[in-house]
Scaffold this active site. Structure first.
Site: not given
Ligand SMILES: [Zn+2]
Length: 457
Positions: A279, A291, A325-326, A353, A423
Protein backbone atom coordinates in the site's frame (compact mmCIF):
# COMPACT_ATOMS: atom_id res chain seq x y z
CA UNK A 1 7.49 -55.07 -19.02
CA UNK A 2 9.10 -54.50 -15.64
CA UNK A 3 12.12 -52.92 -17.34
CA UNK A 4 9.85 -50.55 -19.24
CA UNK A 5 8.11 -49.48 -16.06
CA UNK A 6 11.46 -48.90 -14.36
CA UNK A 7 12.61 -46.83 -17.33
CA UNK A 8 9.42 -44.77 -17.25
CA UNK A 9 9.78 -44.19 -13.53
CA UNK A 10 13.42 -43.21 -13.93
CA UNK A 11 12.73 -40.73 -16.69
CA UNK A 12 9.92 -39.22 -14.63
CA UNK A 13 12.28 -38.81 -11.66
CA UNK A 14 15.04 -37.37 -13.83
CA UNK A 15 12.56 -34.99 -15.48
CA UNK A 16 11.31 -33.84 -12.11
CA UNK A 17 14.84 -33.34 -10.82
CA UNK A 18 15.76 -31.31 -13.90
CA UNK A 19 12.72 -29.10 -13.42
CA UNK A 20 13.66 -28.58 -9.78
CA UNK A 21 17.23 -27.85 -10.80
CA UNK A 22 16.18 -25.29 -13.34
CA UNK A 23 13.79 -23.75 -10.81
CA UNK A 24 16.60 -23.46 -8.31
CA UNK A 25 18.86 -21.96 -11.00
CA UNK A 26 16.26 -19.33 -11.89
CA UNK A 27 15.77 -18.55 -8.20
CA UNK A 28 19.51 -18.18 -7.74
CA UNK A 29 19.59 -15.71 -10.62
CA UNK A 30 16.65 -13.79 -9.11
CA UNK A 31 18.37 -13.56 -5.72
CA UNK A 32 21.71 -12.63 -7.35
CA UNK A 33 20.06 -9.90 -9.41
CA UNK A 34 18.12 -8.51 -6.43
CA UNK A 35 21.13 -8.52 -4.12
CA UNK A 36 23.38 -6.76 -6.60
CA UNK A 37 21.04 -3.97 -7.64
CA UNK A 38 20.05 -0.94 -5.56
CA UNK A 39 17.04 0.21 -7.60
CA UNK A 40 14.40 -0.85 -5.06
CA UNK A 41 16.36 0.68 -2.20
CA UNK A 42 16.79 3.96 -4.14
CA UNK A 43 13.09 3.95 -4.98
CA UNK A 44 12.31 3.61 -1.28
CA UNK A 45 14.71 6.42 -0.45
CA UNK A 46 12.92 8.71 -2.90
CA UNK A 47 9.45 7.75 -1.68
CA UNK A 48 10.41 8.23 1.99
CA UNK A 49 12.71 11.22 1.91
CA UNK A 50 11.46 13.22 -1.10
CA UNK A 51 7.73 12.53 -0.74
CA UNK A 52 7.53 11.46 2.90
CA UNK A 53 4.57 10.25 4.96
CA UNK A 54 1.50 9.73 2.76
CA UNK A 55 -1.81 10.00 4.58
CA UNK A 56 -4.60 9.13 2.18
CA UNK A 57 -6.17 12.28 0.80
CA UNK A 58 -2.97 14.30 1.37
CA UNK A 59 -0.82 16.07 -1.24
CA UNK A 60 1.96 13.57 -0.40
CA UNK A 61 -0.33 10.64 -1.24
CA UNK A 62 -1.18 12.33 -4.54
CA UNK A 63 2.55 12.84 -5.20
CA UNK A 64 3.21 9.15 -4.45
CA UNK A 65 0.51 8.13 -6.93
CA UNK A 66 2.10 10.29 -9.63
CA UNK A 67 5.61 9.11 -8.75
CA UNK A 68 4.73 5.41 -8.86
CA UNK A 69 2.80 5.85 -12.12
CA UNK A 70 5.79 7.55 -13.78
CA UNK A 71 8.17 4.96 -12.33
CA UNK A 72 6.12 2.08 -13.78
CA UNK A 73 5.79 3.89 -17.12
CA UNK A 74 9.56 4.17 -17.30
CA UNK A 75 10.03 0.41 -16.86
CA UNK A 76 8.80 -0.59 -20.29
CA UNK A 77 5.78 -2.51 -18.97
CA UNK A 78 2.92 -3.49 -21.25
CA UNK A 79 0.26 -1.54 -19.35
CA UNK A 80 0.18 1.14 -16.68
CA UNK A 81 -3.13 2.53 -15.45
CA UNK A 82 -4.94 3.82 -12.37
CA UNK A 83 -8.18 2.96 -10.56
CA UNK A 84 -10.06 5.86 -9.04
CA UNK A 85 -11.14 5.66 -5.37
CA UNK A 86 -12.72 8.18 -3.02
CA UNK A 87 -10.79 8.31 0.26
CA UNK A 88 -11.05 9.86 3.71
CA UNK A 89 -9.08 13.05 4.16
CA UNK A 90 -8.07 13.55 7.78
CA UNK A 91 -5.48 16.12 8.74
CA UNK A 92 -3.38 16.19 11.89
CA UNK A 93 -3.01 19.98 12.12
CA UNK A 94 -0.52 21.53 14.53
CA UNK A 95 1.94 19.36 16.45
CA UNK A 96 0.05 17.98 19.44
CA UNK A 97 1.08 19.00 22.95
CA UNK A 98 0.35 17.56 26.38
CA UNK A 99 1.46 17.95 29.97
CA UNK A 100 0.83 16.47 33.38
CA UNK A 101 0.49 18.65 36.47
CA UNK A 102 0.68 17.12 39.92
CA UNK A 103 0.73 18.68 43.39
CA UNK A 104 3.06 15.86 44.44
CA UNK A 105 5.39 15.54 41.45
CA UNK A 106 5.30 18.92 39.75
CA UNK A 107 4.60 19.28 36.08
CA UNK A 108 6.03 17.69 32.96
CA UNK A 109 5.46 17.77 29.22
CA UNK A 110 4.69 14.40 27.66
CA UNK A 111 4.84 13.12 24.08
CA UNK A 112 1.52 12.46 22.37
CA UNK A 113 0.10 12.22 18.87
CA UNK A 114 -3.51 12.23 17.73
CA UNK A 115 -4.94 8.87 16.71
CA UNK A 116 -6.00 8.59 13.08
CA UNK A 117 -9.41 10.11 12.35
CA UNK A 118 -9.84 11.48 15.88
CA UNK A 119 -11.61 14.78 16.43
CA UNK A 120 -9.46 17.55 17.89
CA UNK A 121 -9.68 19.19 21.29
CA UNK A 122 -11.14 22.69 21.76
CA UNK A 123 -8.74 25.37 20.49
CA UNK A 124 -7.27 25.98 23.97
CA UNK A 125 -6.91 22.28 24.64
CA UNK A 126 -8.60 20.20 27.26
CA UNK A 127 -7.66 19.65 30.91
CA UNK A 128 -9.11 17.01 33.24
CA UNK A 129 -8.30 14.40 35.82
CA UNK A 130 -7.18 11.12 34.29
CA UNK A 131 -8.10 7.56 35.21
CA UNK A 132 -5.92 4.58 34.28
CA UNK A 133 -7.49 1.33 33.04
CA UNK A 134 -6.12 -1.81 31.46
CA UNK A 135 -9.31 -3.56 30.39
CA UNK A 136 -12.88 -2.95 29.31
CA UNK A 137 -14.04 -4.75 32.46
CA UNK A 138 -12.21 -2.22 34.59
CA UNK A 139 -13.79 0.59 32.57
CA UNK A 140 -17.24 -0.86 33.13
CA UNK A 141 -16.66 -1.28 36.87
CA UNK A 142 -15.58 2.36 37.24
CA UNK A 143 -18.71 3.41 35.35
CA UNK A 144 -20.18 6.85 34.82
CA UNK A 145 -19.77 7.83 38.44
CA UNK A 146 -15.99 7.76 38.30
CA UNK A 147 -15.40 8.49 34.62
CA UNK A 148 -17.78 11.32 33.67
CA UNK A 149 -15.84 14.48 32.87
CA UNK A 150 -12.49 12.67 33.07
CA UNK A 151 -9.87 11.47 30.60
CA UNK A 152 -9.46 7.69 30.36
CA UNK A 153 -5.88 6.42 30.15
CA UNK A 154 -5.72 3.01 28.44
CA UNK A 155 -2.40 1.59 29.57
CA UNK A 156 -2.33 -2.09 28.66
CA UNK A 157 1.22 -2.77 27.46
CA UNK A 158 1.90 -5.12 24.55
CA UNK A 159 2.83 -8.55 25.90
CA UNK A 160 6.58 -9.06 25.32
CA UNK A 161 6.34 -12.84 25.68
CA UNK A 162 4.80 -13.30 22.22
CA UNK A 163 7.58 -14.30 19.82
CA UNK A 164 5.27 -13.31 16.98
CA UNK A 165 4.82 -9.64 17.88
CA UNK A 166 1.78 -9.35 15.61
CA UNK A 167 -0.11 -11.49 18.13
CA UNK A 168 0.70 -9.02 20.92
CA UNK A 169 -0.51 -6.20 18.69
CA UNK A 170 -3.68 -8.12 17.87
CA UNK A 171 -4.40 -8.52 21.59
CA UNK A 172 -4.08 -4.83 22.44
CA UNK A 173 -5.16 -2.85 19.38
CA UNK A 174 -8.72 -2.58 20.79
CA UNK A 175 -7.58 0.25 23.08
CA UNK A 176 -6.55 2.36 20.12
CA UNK A 177 -9.39 1.41 17.78
CA UNK A 178 -12.38 1.38 20.15
CA UNK A 179 -11.10 2.98 23.37
CA UNK A 180 -12.55 6.44 22.70
CA UNK A 181 -16.12 5.29 22.12
CA UNK A 182 -15.97 2.79 24.98
CA UNK A 183 -14.89 5.59 27.35
CA UNK A 184 -17.42 8.05 25.88
CA UNK A 185 -20.21 5.66 26.92
CA UNK A 186 -19.38 6.59 30.52
CA UNK A 187 -19.07 10.33 29.92
CA UNK A 188 -15.28 10.53 29.51
CA UNK A 189 -14.09 13.66 27.69
CA UNK A 190 -10.97 12.22 25.99
CA UNK A 191 -8.73 9.16 25.89
CA UNK A 192 -4.97 8.73 26.12
CA UNK A 193 -3.78 5.37 24.81
CA UNK A 194 -0.40 3.77 25.44
CA UNK A 195 1.52 3.63 22.14
CA UNK A 196 1.36 0.16 20.60
CA UNK A 197 5.04 -0.64 20.55
CA UNK A 198 7.35 -3.00 22.41
CA UNK A 199 9.97 -0.25 22.68
CA UNK A 200 10.41 1.67 25.89
CA UNK A 201 11.06 5.16 24.58
CA UNK A 202 9.53 8.54 23.76
CA UNK A 203 8.27 7.67 20.26
CA UNK A 204 4.55 8.02 19.59
CA UNK A 205 2.57 5.57 17.47
CA UNK A 206 -0.68 6.48 15.77
CA UNK A 207 -3.13 4.28 13.87
CA UNK A 208 -6.77 4.21 12.95
CA UNK A 209 -9.46 4.66 15.61
CA UNK A 210 -13.17 4.29 14.96
CA UNK A 211 -16.11 6.08 16.52
CA UNK A 212 -19.31 4.34 17.47
CA UNK A 213 -21.90 6.75 16.02
CA UNK A 214 -24.26 6.27 18.97
CA UNK A 215 -21.95 8.02 21.47
CA UNK A 216 -20.14 11.39 21.61
CA UNK A 217 -16.96 11.68 19.56
CA UNK A 218 -14.16 12.49 22.01
CA UNK A 219 -10.50 13.26 21.22
CA UNK A 220 -8.09 10.32 21.24
CA UNK A 221 -4.31 10.43 21.44
CA UNK A 222 -1.41 8.01 21.86
CA UNK A 223 1.27 8.64 24.47
CA UNK A 224 4.85 7.33 24.36
CA UNK A 225 5.54 4.24 26.47
CA UNK A 226 8.05 6.03 28.73
CA UNK A 227 5.56 8.84 29.37
CA UNK A 228 2.81 6.26 29.95
CA UNK A 229 4.95 4.54 32.59
CA UNK A 230 5.69 7.85 34.29
CA UNK A 231 2.03 8.87 34.26
CA UNK A 232 1.08 5.53 35.78
CA UNK A 233 3.70 5.99 38.54
CA UNK A 234 2.53 9.53 39.32
CA UNK A 235 -1.10 8.41 39.48
CA UNK A 236 -0.22 5.94 42.22
CA UNK A 237 0.19 8.73 44.75
CA UNK A 238 -1.72 11.54 43.09
CA UNK A 239 -4.96 10.38 41.48
CA UNK A 240 -6.12 13.99 41.25
CA UNK A 241 -3.31 15.10 38.93
CA UNK A 242 -4.39 16.98 35.83
CA UNK A 243 -3.71 16.00 32.26
CA UNK A 244 -3.71 18.69 29.60
CA UNK A 245 -3.79 17.94 25.88
CA UNK A 246 -4.17 20.02 22.76
CA UNK A 247 -4.79 18.69 19.26
CA UNK A 248 -6.16 20.34 16.13
CA UNK A 249 -6.79 17.34 13.90
CA UNK A 250 -9.97 17.14 11.85
CA UNK A 251 -11.74 15.34 9.03
CA UNK A 252 -12.13 17.13 5.69
CA UNK A 253 -14.46 16.09 2.84
CA UNK A 254 -13.55 12.90 0.99
CA UNK A 255 -11.19 13.28 -1.93
CA UNK A 256 -10.37 11.31 -5.10
CA UNK A 257 -7.28 9.15 -5.13
CA UNK A 258 -6.00 6.13 -7.05
CA UNK A 259 -4.63 2.61 -7.05
CA UNK A 260 -1.70 2.49 -9.46
CA UNK A 261 -1.31 -0.65 -11.58
CA UNK A 262 1.34 -1.93 -13.99
CA UNK A 263 1.56 -5.21 -15.91
CA UNK A 264 3.78 -7.51 -17.88
CA UNK A 265 1.28 -9.34 -20.10
CA UNK A 266 1.33 -13.12 -20.01
CA UNK A 267 2.76 -14.82 -23.09
CA UNK A 268 0.42 -17.82 -22.86
CA UNK A 269 -2.41 -16.78 -20.52
CA UNK A 270 -2.62 -12.98 -20.74
CA UNK A 271 -6.03 -12.99 -19.08
CA UNK A 272 -4.83 -14.91 -16.04
CA UNK A 273 -3.23 -12.69 -13.46
CA UNK A 274 -0.73 -13.00 -10.67
CA UNK A 275 -1.01 -9.83 -8.57
CA UNK A 276 1.67 -8.48 -6.26
CA UNK A 277 1.36 -5.33 -4.22
CA UNK A 278 1.75 -3.13 -1.20
CA UNK A 279 0.00 0.00 0.00
CA UNK A 280 1.25 3.40 -1.12
CA UNK A 281 -0.50 5.39 1.63
CA UNK A 282 1.01 5.56 5.11
CA UNK A 283 0.83 7.35 8.42
CA UNK A 284 2.74 10.58 8.32
CA UNK A 285 4.52 10.87 11.69
CA UNK A 286 7.40 9.09 9.99
CA UNK A 287 8.05 8.38 6.32
CA UNK A 288 6.03 5.21 5.74
CA UNK A 289 9.21 3.20 5.16
CA UNK A 290 8.48 -0.22 6.67
CA UNK A 291 4.73 0.40 6.47
CA UNK A 292 4.49 0.10 3.59
CA UNK A 293 6.93 1.83 1.27
CA UNK A 294 8.80 -1.47 1.42
CA UNK A 295 5.87 -3.48 0.04
CA UNK A 296 5.52 -1.02 -2.83
CA UNK A 297 9.15 -0.99 -3.92
CA UNK A 298 9.52 -4.77 -3.48
CA UNK A 299 6.47 -5.36 -5.68
CA UNK A 300 7.80 -3.01 -8.36
CA UNK A 301 11.16 -4.77 -8.06
CA UNK A 302 9.55 -8.11 -8.93
CA UNK A 303 8.64 -6.76 -12.37
CA UNK A 304 12.05 -5.14 -12.77
CA UNK A 305 13.73 -8.47 -11.98
CA UNK A 306 11.60 -10.30 -14.54
CA UNK A 307 12.58 -7.67 -17.12
CA UNK A 308 16.28 -7.69 -16.23
CA UNK A 309 16.51 -11.47 -16.40
CA UNK A 310 14.31 -11.59 -19.49
CA UNK A 311 11.92 -14.01 -17.85
CA UNK A 312 8.84 -14.11 -20.07
CA UNK A 313 5.91 -15.03 -17.81
CA UNK A 314 3.12 -17.26 -19.07
CA UNK A 315 0.57 -15.39 -16.95
CA UNK A 316 0.17 -11.66 -16.60
CA UNK A 317 2.24 -10.33 -13.70
CA UNK A 318 0.51 -7.30 -12.23
CA UNK A 319 1.85 -4.89 -9.64
CA UNK A 320 -0.64 -2.85 -7.60
CA UNK A 321 0.06 0.16 -5.41
CA UNK A 322 -3.02 0.03 -3.20
CA UNK A 323 -4.33 3.33 -1.85
CA UNK A 324 -5.82 3.77 1.62
CA UNK A 325 -4.89 0.69 3.59
CA UNK A 326 -4.53 2.64 6.81
CA UNK A 327 -7.90 4.35 6.88
CA UNK A 328 -10.87 2.68 5.21
CA UNK A 329 -9.20 0.20 2.82
CA UNK A 330 -10.96 1.78 -0.14
CA UNK A 331 -8.18 0.81 -2.58
CA UNK A 332 -8.27 -2.90 -1.76
CA UNK A 333 -12.06 -2.94 -1.81
CA UNK A 334 -12.16 -1.15 -5.17
CA UNK A 335 -9.65 -3.58 -6.66
CA UNK A 336 -11.74 -6.53 -5.52
CA UNK A 337 -14.96 -4.95 -6.82
CA UNK A 338 -13.42 -4.56 -10.28
CA UNK A 339 -12.12 -8.15 -10.26
CA UNK A 340 -15.56 -9.45 -9.29
CA UNK A 341 -17.50 -7.21 -11.69
CA UNK A 342 -15.35 -8.15 -14.69
CA UNK A 343 -14.89 -11.81 -13.72
CA UNK A 344 -11.17 -11.29 -14.04
CA UNK A 345 -9.28 -14.52 -13.49
CA UNK A 346 -6.48 -14.48 -10.92
CA UNK A 347 -4.01 -17.26 -10.27
CA UNK A 348 -2.77 -15.75 -6.99
CA UNK A 349 -2.42 -12.45 -5.15
CA UNK A 350 0.58 -11.64 -2.98
CA UNK A 351 1.08 -8.74 -0.59
CA UNK A 352 4.11 -7.44 1.28
CA UNK A 353 3.05 -5.41 4.32
CA UNK A 354 4.93 -6.82 7.29
CA UNK A 355 7.96 -4.55 7.10
CA UNK A 356 11.27 -4.79 5.26
CA UNK A 357 12.87 -7.29 7.55
CA UNK A 358 14.50 -10.61 6.64
CA UNK A 359 11.89 -12.70 4.87
CA UNK A 360 11.02 -15.90 6.66
CA UNK A 361 8.31 -17.35 4.44
CA UNK A 362 4.75 -17.02 3.28
CA UNK A 363 1.40 -17.07 5.00
CA UNK A 364 -1.13 -18.63 2.64
CA UNK A 365 -4.86 -18.08 2.73
CA UNK A 366 -6.08 -21.02 0.64
CA UNK A 367 -7.44 -24.56 0.88
CA UNK A 368 -5.30 -27.10 2.72
CA UNK A 369 -4.46 -28.77 -0.62
CA UNK A 370 -3.28 -25.51 -2.16
CA UNK A 371 -1.23 -24.67 0.92
CA UNK A 372 0.38 -28.12 0.68
CA UNK A 373 1.07 -27.61 -3.02
CA UNK A 374 2.77 -24.25 -2.48
CA UNK A 375 4.64 -25.56 0.56
CA UNK A 376 6.28 -28.21 -1.68
CA UNK A 377 8.53 -25.40 -2.92
CA UNK A 378 9.89 -24.81 0.56
CA UNK A 379 13.07 -26.80 -0.16
CA UNK A 380 13.91 -24.38 -2.96
CA UNK A 381 13.71 -21.45 -0.53
CA UNK A 382 15.69 -22.98 2.34
CA UNK A 383 19.11 -21.81 0.97
CA UNK A 384 17.79 -18.27 1.47
CA UNK A 385 16.62 -18.79 5.06
CA UNK A 386 13.01 -18.70 3.89
CA UNK A 387 11.37 -21.60 5.67
CA UNK A 388 7.98 -20.68 7.03
CA UNK A 389 5.20 -21.85 4.71
CA UNK A 390 1.91 -22.06 6.50
CA UNK A 391 -1.82 -21.63 6.20
CA UNK A 392 -2.83 -18.25 7.58
CA UNK A 393 -4.04 -14.75 6.85
CA UNK A 394 -2.78 -12.68 3.93
CA UNK A 395 -2.86 -8.89 3.64
CA UNK A 396 -5.40 -6.16 4.28
CA UNK A 397 -5.39 -4.93 0.68
CA UNK A 398 -5.79 -8.32 -0.98
CA UNK A 399 -8.11 -9.58 1.79
CA UNK A 400 -11.28 -8.46 -0.07
CA UNK A 401 -10.37 -10.99 -2.81
CA UNK A 402 -11.01 -13.81 -0.34
CA UNK A 403 -13.46 -16.44 -1.57
CA UNK A 404 -12.67 -16.18 -5.28
CA UNK A 405 -10.88 -19.53 -5.31
CA UNK A 406 -7.27 -18.47 -5.67
CA UNK A 407 -4.62 -18.23 -2.95
CA UNK A 408 -3.95 -14.96 -1.14
CA UNK A 409 -0.40 -14.87 0.13
CA UNK A 410 1.53 -12.59 2.50
CA UNK A 411 5.30 -12.31 2.69
CA UNK A 412 6.31 -13.18 6.24
CA UNK A 413 9.27 -11.38 7.78
CA UNK A 414 11.15 -11.46 11.08
CA UNK A 415 8.66 -9.63 13.34
CA UNK A 416 11.00 -8.59 16.20
CA UNK A 417 11.60 -5.01 15.07
CA UNK A 418 8.32 -4.26 13.30
CA UNK A 419 6.64 -2.52 16.23
CA UNK A 420 9.62 -0.23 16.86
CA UNK A 421 8.54 1.66 13.77
CA UNK A 422 4.91 0.71 13.23
CA UNK A 423 2.80 3.87 12.64
CA UNK A 424 5.40 5.89 14.55
CA UNK A 425 7.70 8.82 14.00
CA UNK A 426 10.30 6.04 13.94
CA UNK A 427 9.11 4.58 10.60
CA UNK A 428 11.90 6.11 8.57
CA UNK A 429 14.12 5.13 5.65
CA UNK A 430 17.28 4.99 7.77
CA UNK A 431 15.78 2.06 9.69
CA UNK A 432 15.57 -0.09 6.56
CA UNK A 433 18.34 -2.53 5.78
CA UNK A 434 19.04 -2.75 2.06
CA UNK A 435 19.82 -6.44 2.00
CA UNK A 436 16.76 -7.43 3.99
CA UNK A 437 14.65 -5.42 1.53
CA UNK A 438 16.37 -7.12 -1.43
CA UNK A 439 15.92 -10.62 0.02
CA UNK A 440 12.20 -9.87 0.34
CA UNK A 441 11.92 -8.77 -3.30
CA UNK A 442 13.78 -11.88 -4.46
CA UNK A 443 11.60 -14.16 -2.33
CA UNK A 444 8.39 -12.74 -3.78
CA UNK A 445 9.81 -12.82 -7.31
CA UNK A 446 10.81 -16.47 -6.82
CA UNK A 447 7.37 -17.47 -5.58
CA UNK A 448 5.75 -15.67 -8.51
CA UNK A 449 8.17 -17.36 -10.91
CA UNK A 450 7.20 -20.78 -9.50
CA UNK A 451 3.47 -20.04 -9.56
CA UNK A 452 3.77 -18.80 -13.13
CA UNK A 453 5.88 -21.72 -14.32
CA UNK A 454 4.04 -24.53 -12.56
CA UNK A 455 0.59 -23.08 -11.93
CA UNK A 456 -1.55 -23.63 -8.88
CA UNK A 457 -3.08 -27.07 -8.95
ZN1 LIG B 1 0.68 -1.48 6.31
Amino acid sequence: MKKLLLFALLSFTIGFTNAQQSDSAVMKSLFNAALSNDTAYSNLEYLCTKIGGRLCGSPQAAAAVEWSKQLLKGMGLDTVYTQSVMVHHWVRGEKETASVTSKVHGSKDVNICALGESVGTPADGLTAEIVEVKSLDQLKKLGKKQLAGKIVFFNKAMDPTFVNTFEAYGDDAWQRVHGASEAAKYGAVAVVVRSLTLSNDYSTHTGIMRYDTTVAKIPAVAISTKDADMLSEWLKDDYELLFHMKTSCKMLPETESFNVIGEIKGSVYPKEIITVGGHIDSWELGQGAHDDGIGCVQSIEVLRLFKELKIVPKHTIRVVMFMDEESAQRGGKKYSRVVRATNEKHVAAIESDEGGFSPSGFSIDASTDTVAMISKWKALFLPYNVWNFEKGGSGVDIGPLHGLGFPLIALRTDPQRYFISHHGNTDTFDRVDKRELQLGSASIASLIYLIDAEGIK
